[in-house]
Design an enzyme around this catalytic site. Structure first.
Site, PDB file in Angstrom:
ATOM      1  N   TYR A  59     -48.531 -39.248 -18.763  1.00 22.59           N
ATOM      2  CA  TYR A  59     -49.615 -40.370 -17.256  1.00 22.59           C
ATOM      3  C   TYR A  59     -48.971 -41.389 -18.305  1.00 22.59           C
ATOM      4  CZ  TYR A  59     -52.485 -39.341 -14.388  1.00 22.59           C
ATOM      5  OH  TYR A  59     -52.788 -38.559 -12.260  1.00 22.59           O
ATOM      6  N   GLU A  61     -50.415 -44.427 -17.489  1.00 26.01           N
ATOM      7  CA  GLU A  61     -51.571 -45.836 -16.840  1.00 26.01           C
ATOM      8  C   GLU A  61     -51.576 -46.330 -17.855  1.00 26.01           C
ATOM      9  OE1 GLU A  61     -55.035 -43.690 -15.602  1.00 26.01           O
ATOM     10  OE2 GLU A  61     -54.463 -43.150 -13.928  1.00 26.01           O
ATOM     11  N   ASP A 210     -40.605 -59.029   3.189  1.00 26.58           N
ATOM     12  CA  ASP A 210     -40.036 -57.645   2.823  1.00 26.58           C
ATOM     13  C   ASP A 210     -38.729 -57.541   2.815  1.00 26.58           C
ATOM     14  OD1 ASP A 210     -39.851 -55.204   2.388  1.00 26.58           O
ATOM     15  OD2 ASP A 210     -41.989 -54.839   4.119  1.00 26.58           O
ATOM     16  N   THR A 236     -37.962 -51.905  -1.374  1.00 29.73           N
ATOM     17  CA  THR A 236     -37.431 -50.222  -1.253  1.00 29.73           C
ATOM     18  C   THR A 236     -36.672 -50.685  -2.302  1.00 29.73           C
ATOM     19  OG1 THR A 236     -36.195 -49.929   0.292  1.00 29.73           O
ATOM     20  CG2 THR A 236     -38.523 -49.606   0.776  1.00 29.73           C
ATOM     21  N   LYS A 239     -32.755 -48.268  -0.350  1.00 28.21           N
ATOM     22  CA  LYS A 239     -32.432 -48.154   0.516  1.00 28.21           C
ATOM     23  C   LYS A 239     -30.691 -48.926   0.571  1.00 28.21           C
ATOM     24  CE  LYS A 239     -35.952 -48.942   3.562  1.00 28.21           C
ATOM     25  NZ  LYS A 239     -36.799 -49.552   4.166  1.00 28.21           N
ATOM     26  N   ARG A 245     -36.090 -43.803  -4.760  1.00 24.29           N
ATOM     27  CA  ARG A 245     -37.017 -43.487  -3.996  1.00 24.29           C
ATOM     28  C   ARG A 245     -38.237 -43.772  -4.218  1.00 24.29           C
ATOM     29  NH1 ARG A 245     -37.749 -42.357   2.163  1.00 24.29           N
ATOM     30  NH2 ARG A 245     -35.294 -41.417   1.641  1.00 24.29           N
TER      31      ARG A 245
END
Ligand SMILES: *Cc1c(COP(=O)(O)O)cnc(C)c1O
Length: 427
Positions: A59, A61, A210, A236, A239, A245
């Protein structure tokens, strides 16, 4: 030590043969088919090693140096590495590498820059946009007020199918959106960022790009950069960029960067996927190498060869050509009875993986469509060049002309398998 890929695979085969077998089958499927979905690619073994690493365990965060949990030293270093490489790659001053996906990156930007009910301006999904740009089924369309700009619909014009920049200006001056979005999922032409900047300034909007589809081309110098024209850029990483991903948000504006960081965490996400952030760092390192410039140029050159051969074979394509990595076949003029769904199924049977796609002003539903979207990023990763792509394009023309004839499709399948053998997957 991180287990090697082979040790990892053996551990999985031992612990869960059912899932291991499915992964093995998927490896064979990828090896034996030609991947032409414009939004897909083949990540490198190095990227996959990081993505499958022990960094999934923690974790973290918060952000580097400001975490809520102990034990984050190496996570701070790896996230900082990813941030610095992303900034260098795209020539900007702030990067947030935590968005889990492109959609999450866009959600965070909306959360940072808009209030519920605010107006923003984009292109519609059916005209080449993305779900997150105001579709009614998406939060972007339910909680905000999207207005849309069109493409050029007059087929007698040279720029038919291109973005209608005069109309963008008209729509923006009429509706005064807070945010203007450029960047698309099925648009084969270069985006005129300077024109978008001028329109955003005129109507008082922030400008967002985008670049999910074209980020790899931007990184490799094969498409103009959205910087310095755009206020915020989302993408992203899986691609054309060819990474794991995931999503990424970039800006040059300190005040926006602060809002965006808060909007990603704690605004819209919890703990970051640190194994994926490590894989992003590896991927951005790959993107910074000179060989990636060559890759990006080859992707575009291959797409041009694809477009030319399809047109020579009697097919119509949106805008009549391409300047990026994708081609959108419009079946209506040449094959009025064939839907995108049928064509994509026949191509799938032949081992060419594509997707059905709406074309501009499509009369058919998104489940049928009149188009097929094709891209060259994955085939270029496998090493195909212009002549090989022309061979693939001829097979595509044959399959679409086959009217689903089984013998003709089986003949195409054999040709595809031969190409797959000649161009093995990266390993
Ligand atoms: C693919 C894409 C996205 C969403 O990416 P996900 O990772 O699937 O959420 C967003 N915007 C555009 C323009 C895209 O093409």
């Amino acid at each position: 030590m991180t287990p090697t890929a082979e040790a990892q695979h053996n551990a999985l085969a031992h612990a869960d043969p059912e899932v291991a077998r499915l992964i093995q089958k998927e490896a064979f499927r990828q090896e034996d088919t030609l991947e032409m979905i414009a939004s897909e690619n083949h990540a490198s073994p190095a990227v996959m090693a990081a993505a499958g690493s022990i960094m999934t365990n923690k974790y973290a965060e918060g952000y580097p140096g400001k975490r809520y949990y102990s034990g984050c030293d190496f996570y701070d270093e790896v996230e900082t590495l990813a941030i610095e490489r992303a900034k260098q790659l795209f020539g900007c001053s702030y990067a947030n590498v935590q968005p889990h996906s492109g959609a999450n990156a866009n959600t965070a930007v909306f959360f940072a820059l808009l209030e519920p009910g605010d107006t923003f301006c984009s292109i519609e999904l059916s005209e080449g946009g993305h779900l997150t740009h105001g579709s009614k089924v998406s939060m972007s369309g339910k909680w905000f007020n999207p207005v849309h700009y069109p493409l050029v619909y007059d087929t007698s014009r040279d720029d038919a199918g291109y973005i209608d920049y005069d109309a963008v200006e008209r729509v923006c001056m009429e509706h005064k959106p807070k945010l203007l979005i450029c960047g698309y999922s099925a648009y084969p032409r270069v985006i005129d960022f300077e024109r978008f900047r001028a329109i955003a300034d005129q109507c008082g909007a922030l400008l967002m790009c985008d670049m999910a589809h074209i980020a790899g081309l931007v990184a490799g110098g094969a498409h103009p950069s959205p910087f310095p024209h755009c206020d915020v850029v989302t993408t992203t990483t899986h691609k054309t960029l060819r990474g794991p991903r995931g999503g990424l948000i970039l800006t040059n504006v300190e005040d926006l960067a602060k809002k965006i960081d808060k909007a990603v965490f704690p605004g819209t996400q919890g703990g970051p996927l640190m194994h994926i952030i490590a894989a992003k760092a590896v991927n951005f390192g790959e993107n910074l190498k000179p060989s990636f410039k060559q890759y990006a140029a080859q992707v575009v050159s291959n797409a041009k060869a694809l477009a030319e051969t399809l047109v020579a074979g009697g097919l119509s394509i949106a805008t009549g050509g391409t300047e990026n990595h994708l081609v959108l076949i419009d079946l209506r003029p040449s094959h009025a009875e064939v839907t995108g769904k049928m064509a994509a199924q026949w191509l799938d049977d032949a081992g060419i993986i594509t997707n059905k796609n709406t074309v501009s002003r499509d009369e058919r539903s998104p489940f049928q469509t009149s188009g097929v979207r094709l891209g060259t990023p994955a085939l270029t990763t496998r090493g195909l060049q212009e002549d090989d792509i022309r061979d693939v394009a001829k097979i595509i023309v044959d399959v679409i002309n086959s009217a689903g004839d089984e013998q003709k499709i089986q003949h195409a399948r054999a040709q595809v398998l031969e190409l797959c053998k000649r161009f093995p997957m990266p390993h």
